[in-house]
Motif scaffolding. Structure first.
Motif, PDB file in Angstrom:
ATOM      1  N   TYR A  13       0.818  -1.220   0.000  1.00  0.00           N
ATOM      2  CA  TYR A  13       0.000   0.000   0.000  1.00  0.00           C
ATOM      3  C   TYR A  13       0.846   1.261   0.000  1.00  0.00           C
ATOM      4  CZ  TYR A  13       0.917   0.553   5.019  1.00  0.00           C
ATOM      5  OH  TYR A  13       1.532   0.737   6.235  1.00  0.00           O
ATOM      6  N   MET A  14       0.217   2.332  -0.485  1.00  0.00           N
ATOM      7  CA  MET A  14       0.782   3.669  -0.392  1.00  0.00           C
ATOM      8  C   MET A  14      -0.309   4.526   0.223  1.00  0.00           C
ATOM      9  SD  MET A  14       2.448   6.286  -3.205  1.00  0.00           S
ATOM     10  CE  MET A  14       1.153   6.147  -4.397  1.00  0.00           C
ATOM     11  N   CYS A  15      -0.024   5.054   1.395  1.00  0.00           N
ATOM     12  CA  CYS A  15      -0.996   5.869   2.118  1.00  0.00           C
ATOM     13  C   CYS A  15      -0.545   7.327   2.092  1.00  0.00           C
ATOM     14  CB  CYS A  15      -1.107   5.363   3.549  1.00  0.00           C
ATOM     15  SG  CYS A  15      -2.420   6.160   4.493  1.00  0.00           S
ATOM     16  N   ASP A  16      -1.419   8.192   1.630  1.00  0.00           N
ATOM     17  CA  ASP A  16      -1.136   9.631   1.598  1.00  0.00           C
ATOM     18  C   ASP A  16      -1.339  10.166   3.013  1.00  0.00           C
ATOM     19  OD1 ASP A  16      -1.164  12.395   1.291  1.00  0.00           O
ATOM     20  OD2 ASP A  16      -2.282  12.327  -0.585  1.00  0.00           O
ATOM     21  N   ILE A  17      -0.258  10.633   3.646  1.00  0.00           N
ATOM     22  CA  ILE A  17      -0.389  11.158   5.007  1.00  0.00           C
ATOM     23  C   ILE A  17      -0.316  12.685   5.043  1.00  0.00           C
ATOM     24  CG2 ILE A  17       0.290   9.031   6.187  1.00  0.00           C
ATOM     25  CD1 ILE A  17       3.102  10.122   6.508  1.00  0.00           C
ATOM     26  N   GLY A  18      -0.417  13.290   3.870  1.00  0.00           N
ATOM     27  CA  GLY A  18      -0.482  14.748   3.796  1.00  0.00           C
ATOM     28  C   GLY A  18       0.870  15.412   3.594  1.00  0.00           C
ATOM     29  N   ASN A  19       0.842  16.659   3.141  1.00  0.00           N
ATOM     30  CA  ASN A  19       2.050  17.464   2.923  1.00  0.00           C
ATOM     31  C   ASN A  19       3.065  16.803   1.994  1.00  0.00           C
ATOM     32  OD1 ASN A  19       1.086  19.473   4.697  1.00  0.00           O
ATOM     33  ND2 ASN A  19       1.836  18.315   6.441  1.00  0.00           N
ATOM     34  N   GLY A  20       2.565  16.048   1.013  1.00  0.00           N
ATOM     35  CA  GLY A  20       3.473  15.404   0.062  1.00  0.00           C
ATOM     36  C   GLY A  20       4.179  14.172   0.610  1.00  0.00           C
ATOM     37  N   LEU A  21       3.714  13.684   1.761  1.00  0.00           N
ATOM     38  CA  LEU A  21       4.325  12.516   2.383  1.00  0.00           C
ATOM     39  C   LEU A  21       3.458  11.279   2.178  1.00  0.00           C
ATOM     40  CD1 LEU A  21       5.495  14.111   5.753  1.00  0.00           C
ATOM     41  CD2 LEU A  21       6.897  13.596   3.741  1.00  0.00           C
ATOM     42  N   SER A  45      -5.105   8.792   3.888  1.00  0.00           N
ATOM     43  CA  SER A  45      -6.016   8.047   3.016  1.00  0.00           C
ATOM     44  C   SER A  45      -5.205   7.150   2.087  1.00  0.00           C
ATOM     45  CB  SER A  45      -6.894   8.996   2.201  1.00  0.00           C
ATOM     46  OG  SER A  45      -6.109   9.709   1.274  1.00  0.00           O
ATOM     47  N   MET A  46      -5.701   5.953   1.891  1.00  0.00           N
ATOM     48  CA  MET A  46      -5.014   5.007   1.021  1.00  0.00           C
ATOM     49  C   MET A  46      -5.031   5.538  -0.404  1.00  0.00           C
ATOM     50  SD  MET A  46      -3.537   2.456   2.308  1.00  0.00           S
ATOM     51  CE  MET A  46      -3.398   1.957   4.019  1.00  0.00           C
ATOM     52  N   ARG A  47      -3.869   5.654  -0.978  1.00  0.00           N
ATOM     53  CA  ARG A  47      -3.736   6.131  -2.345  1.00  0.00           C
ATOM     54  C   ARG A  47      -3.788   4.947  -3.312  1.00  0.00           C
ATOM     55  NH1 ARG A  47      -0.748   9.759  -5.756  1.00  0.00           N
ATOM     56  NH2 ARG A  47      -1.495   9.047  -7.757  1.00  0.00           N
ATOM     57  N   THR A  48      -3.101   3.877  -2.945  1.00  0.00           N
ATOM     58  CA  THR A  48      -3.014   2.698  -3.796  1.00  0.00           C
ATOM     59  C   THR A  48      -2.889   1.461  -2.935  1.00  0.00           C
ATOM     60  OG1 THR A  48      -1.822   3.929  -5.490  1.00  0.00           O
ATOM     61  CG2 THR A  48      -1.599   1.551  -5.573  1.00  0.00           C
ATOM     62  N   GLY A  78      11.132  10.921   8.638  1.00  0.00           N
ATOM     63  CA  GLY A  78       9.963  10.258   9.206  1.00  0.00           C
ATOM     64  C   GLY A  78      10.078   8.743   9.200  1.00  0.00           C
ATOM     65  N   GLY A  79      11.244   8.235   8.894  1.00  0.00           N
ATOM     66  CA  GLY A  79      11.426   6.787   8.876  1.00  0.00           C
ATOM     67  C   GLY A  79      11.591   6.288   7.459  1.00  0.00           C
ATOM     68  N   THR A  80      12.098   5.070   7.317  1.00  0.00           N
ATOM     69  CA  THR A  80      12.418   4.554   5.994  1.00  0.00           C
ATOM     70  C   THR A  80      11.182   4.301   5.134  1.00  0.00           C
ATOM     71  OG1 THR A  80      12.477   2.328   6.909  1.00  0.00           O
ATOM     72  CG2 THR A  80      14.587   3.470   6.692  1.00  0.00           C
ATOM     73  N   GLU A  81      10.009   4.170   5.762  1.00  0.00           N
ATOM     74  CA  GLU A  81       8.807   3.863   4.982  1.00  0.00           C
ATOM     75  C   GLU A  81       8.004   5.103   4.611  1.00  0.00           C
ATOM     76  OE1 GLU A  81       6.838   1.203   7.586  1.00  0.00           O
ATOM     77  OE2 GLU A  81       8.176  -0.459   7.151  1.00  0.00           O
ATOM     78  N   VAL A  82       8.502   6.279   4.998  1.00  0.00           N
ATOM     79  CA  VAL A  82       7.808   7.524   4.661  1.00  0.00           C
ATOM     80  C   VAL A  82       8.608   8.250   3.581  1.00  0.00           C
ATOM     81  CG1 VAL A  82       6.998   9.760   5.506  1.00  0.00           C
ATOM     82  CG2 VAL A  82       6.769   7.725   6.947  1.00  0.00           C
ATOM     83  N   LEU A  83       7.936   8.522   2.472  1.00  0.00           N
ATOM     84  CA  LEU A  83       8.596   9.169   1.340  1.00  0.00           C
ATOM     85  C   LEU A  83       7.929  10.502   1.024  1.00  0.00           C
ATOM     86  CD1 LEU A  83       8.805   6.098  -1.088  1.00  0.00           C
ATOM     87  CD2 LEU A  83      10.543   6.883   0.512  1.00  0.00           C
ATOM     88  N   ARG A  84       8.737  11.475   0.639  1.00  0.00           N
ATOM     89  CA  ARG A  84       8.209  12.747   0.143  1.00  0.00           C
ATOM     90  C   ARG A  84       8.218  12.639  -1.369  1.00  0.00           C
ATOM     91  NH1 ARG A  84       7.109  17.419   2.127  1.00  0.00           N
ATOM     92  NH2 ARG A  84       8.188  17.061   4.095  1.00  0.00           N
ATOM     93  N   LEU A  85       7.029  12.697  -1.967  1.00  0.00           N
ATOM     94  CA  LEU A  85       6.912  12.531  -3.415  1.00  0.00           C
ATOM     95  C   LEU A  85       6.080  13.650  -4.018  1.00  0.00           C
ATOM     96  CD1 LEU A  85       5.988   8.702  -3.474  1.00  0.00           C
ATOM     97  CD2 LEU A  85       8.244   9.692  -3.882  1.00  0.00           C
ATOM     98  N   SER A  86       6.481  14.089  -5.195  1.00  0.00           N
ATOM     99  CA  SER A  86       5.662  15.048  -5.944  1.00  0.00           C
ATOM    100  C   SER A  86       4.443  14.292  -6.465  1.00  0.00           C
ATOM    101  CB  SER A  86       6.465  15.606  -7.118  1.00  0.00           C
ATOM    102  OG  SER A  86       6.688  14.578  -8.075  1.00  0.00           O
ATOM    103  N   ALA A  87       3.479  15.017  -7.002  1.00  0.00           N
ATOM    104  CA  ALA A  87       2.276  14.377  -7.544  1.00  0.00           C
ATOM    105  C   ALA A  87       2.641  13.376  -8.638  1.00  0.00           C
ATOM    106  CB  ALA A  87       1.312  15.427  -8.070  1.00  0.00           C
ATOM    107  N   SER A  88       3.568  13.753  -9.526  1.00  0.00           N
ATOM    108  CA  SER A  88       3.929  12.835 -10.610  1.00  0.00           C
ATOM    109  C   SER A  88       4.713  11.630 -10.078  1.00  0.00           C
ATOM    110  CB  SER A  88       4.705  13.552 -11.715  1.00  0.00           C
ATOM    111  OG  SER A  88       5.921  14.051 -11.219  1.00  0.00           O
TER     112      SER A  88
END
Length: 104
Positions: A13-21, A45-48, A78-88
């Motif tokens: 899963y990829m969960c959107d936790i806000g602020n691009g994270l 919210s679950m993104r995927t 925020g830990g190894t499982e938290v990524l900052r990603l752009s929309a693309s």
């Protein structure tokens, strides 16, 4: 008694936790996992979600690792499982997760 979830169905899963994270992980119950994440990130919210094929479910960590390595540039404090990603990048990550699970 607590019912242990079988590993027959495991989801990447990829969960959107806000602020691009985005939190990347593996769970037998993405809905339950989303509720847990909401305890520290209210708008999570679950993104995927992508189902890991049953014959590969015992090796579920390798799926998570593949995603985290591919998008390692987005790592945060925020830990190894938290990524900052752009929309693309988030779209690319979601597609990568689905492709990874469908190829397995």
């Amino acid at each position: 008694t607590t019912k242990k979830t079988s590993t027959a169905d495991v989801y990447l899963y990829m969960c959107d936790i806000g602020n691009g994270l985005f939190k990347i992980g593996v769970s037998a119950s993405p809905q339950r996992r989303q509720k847990q994440i909401r305890t520290y990130s209210g708008k999570a919210s679950m993104r995927t979600t992508a189902r890991i094929p049953t014959k590969k479910s015992a090796a579920f960590r390798s799926f998570e690792k593949a995603v985290l390595q591919r998008f390692a540039h987005g790592r945060t404090s925020g830990g190894t499982e938290v990524l900052r990603l752009s929309a693309s990048e988030a779209n690319e990550c979601a597609g990568f997760m689905r492709a990874l699970c469908s190829r397995a």
